[in-house]
Design an enzyme around this catalytic site. Structure first.
Site, short mmCIF file in Angstrom:
data_model
loop_
_atom_site.label_atom_id
_atom_site.label_comp_id
_atom_site.label_asym_id
_atom_site.label_seq_id
_atom_site.Cartn_x
_atom_site.Cartn_y
_atom_site.Cartn_z
N CYS C 116 2.73 15.65 43.31
CA CYS C 116 2.73 15.84 44.76
C CYS C 116 2.45 17.31 45.00
CB CYS C 116 4.06 15.43 45.39
SG CYS C 116 4.15 15.83 47.15
N CYS C 119 4.48 18.88 48.33
CA CYS C 119 5.93 19.09 48.29
C CYS C 119 6.43 18.56 46.95
CB CYS C 119 6.64 18.48 49.51
SG CYS C 119 6.18 16.81 49.95
N SER C 120 7.11 17.42 46.93
CA SER C 120 7.55 16.90 45.64
C SER C 120 7.91 15.43 45.77
CB SER C 120 8.74 17.69 45.12
OG SER C 120 9.73 17.69 46.12
N CYS C 121 7.07 14.66 46.47
CA CYS C 121 7.32 13.22 46.63
C CYS C 121 7.39 12.57 45.25
CB CYS C 121 6.20 12.59 47.44
SG CYS C 121 6.09 13.27 49.11
#
Lengths: 108, 97, 213
Positions: C116, C119-121
């Protein structure tokens, strides 16, 4: 508008550091707060992200992951007037006092 | 009733080359690039509205779009068959002309 | 079953102070204050907070590994998993919430990798919280542009005839890699298969290896 700081796909960077830390209790608490607020329709994950993106390049890199999250969550809650500024300051002070007492009683 | 999704799987599309300030879920590195629609994922609340206190309406069709890595990065040094798939909302896509 | 499939917890993260002993940082105090105020105002209850923390702790790569192992032994289940991970996980009693998770299947000719960049999905409702490297600049920046170099840093070198397919989780989908079942595992039980499916196998930075007796 130039490329925004969080939008980093393809930029040069160093090697991937694969050392890991176990999540601390306060970090999980940040995660839990967001889940509850999101589930109750008080703030969206999109608002969380916007708030993180708006903290500025310097803070984005300096803060840890959940430091960025709680910064965004608290700013969103202030903007939505769910919480107020001075009561937040007082609650932070109370948290510091509770912590000092807990640490003090531990070391006695 | 929302409009019908504009793109079918297999369509060649170009990601719009826009540079607004504000919250956007279209990665910089895909903008202005050509890709192929792999799949319509459904319609979802618009993050550009949800991020600012809105309800996300009208919902937007969301597609999986496949890009050849060599089209994204001129100096890509992996295999020619390597690809990248990103999920892109319809309002960021235009037909490749 | 180990909850640390990467086996890399030998070195604690240096930025992580011990909350029990060290000073309360600004952001820790902010967290405690927000939690306290939300409870005081009745926005959330202490019980809800406690239950949510328990739920976070209950999620681990072991759940994802069960799903993968079932898909390896049951072709019809594999089809359903590729159609809809949330529904397929529910068949095994795993509630993954309402964020849609999609499975992408690695084969002899395609290796799937998830990142991701914005962000950090991460499919956290199925495999728990993401590791630090998944959230860090190096992985988010480089996985899309030089995936093969990143994979080599994880110890995985792929031949050129295997397509590397990178998935950037930019929107409302979370991606789970359904890894290829390794050779030498014929006749293995689901439990034994699940034990070789590590967290990184389900992100695509590792592949399952038939090991152990």
């Amino acid at each position: 508008m130039p490329r925004r700081h969080h939008d980093m796909g393809g930029l040069p960077a160093g090697p991937v550091a694969t050392d890991e830390h176990a999540h601390a209790p306060w970090e999980k608490k940040v995660d839990a707060i967001l889940r509850l607020l999101s589930g109750k329709g008080i703030m969206t994950v999109d608002e969380l992200r916007r708030g993180i993106e708006e903290i500025g390049p310097d803070a984005y890199d300096r803060l840890s992951y959940y430091e960025r999250w709680i910064t965004s969550i608290s700013n969103n809650l202030l903007e939505k007037r769910v919480i107020g500024v001075s009561e937040l300051g007082e609650a932070m002070q109370e948290a510091q006092i509770r912590h000092a007492q807990a640490v003090g009683s531990q070391s006695q | 009733m929302p409009d019908q999704p504009r793109f079918d799987p297999g369509s060649t599309v170009r990601v719009k080359s826009l540079t607004p300030p504000g919250h956007v879920r279209t990665p910089w590195f895909t903008r202005g690039k050509n890709g192929v629609v792999v799949q319509l994922l459904g319609t979802f609340g618009n993050p550009e509205d949800l991020a600012y206190g809105g309800n996300g309406e009208p919902r937007r069709p969301l597609y999986r779009v496949s890009f050849r890595q060599s089209a994204l990065w001129p100096d890509y040094d992996g295999a020619e068959t390597d690809t990248l798939v990103a999920d892109i909302y319809e309002h960021w896509l235009e037909p490749e002309g | 079953m180990s909850h640390d499939p990467a086996g890399s917890h030998d070195h604690p993260h240096p930025r992580q102070p011990d909350i029990e002993d060290g000073p309360l940082t600004h952001h820790m105090a902010l967290t405690e204050a927000v939690a306290a105020l939300l409870q005081k105002k009745g926005v959330i209850t202490g019980e809800e907070l406690r239950r949510t923390l328990e739920d976070i702790d209950s999620r681990s790569p072991a759940d994802g590994a069960r799903v993968v192992a079932r898909a390896w032994v049951d072709p019809a289940y594999r089809e359903r998993l590729l159609e809809d991970v949330n529904t397929a996980a529910a068949e095994l009693g795993i509630d993954t919430g309402n964020i849609p998770i999609r499975a992408v299947e690695s084969t002899d000719t395609v290796h799937q990798l998830v990142v991701c960049t914005l962000c950090s999905c991460y499919p956290r409702m199925l495999i728990g919280l993401p590791p630090d490297w998944y959230k860090a600049r190096a992985y988010r920046s480089r996985a899309v542009r030089e995936p093969r170099a990143v994979l080599r840093e994880f110890g995985l070198t792929l031949p050129d005839h295997v397509e590397v397919r990178v998935h950037d989780s930019t929107a409302d989908m979370r991606y789970l890699v359904l890894p290829r079942r390794p050779g030498g595992t014929q006749g293995w039980s689901e439990e034994r298969l699940a034990a070789i499916v590590t967290r990184d196998c389900m992100v695509g930075t590792a592949v399952p290896v038939a090991t152990g007796g």
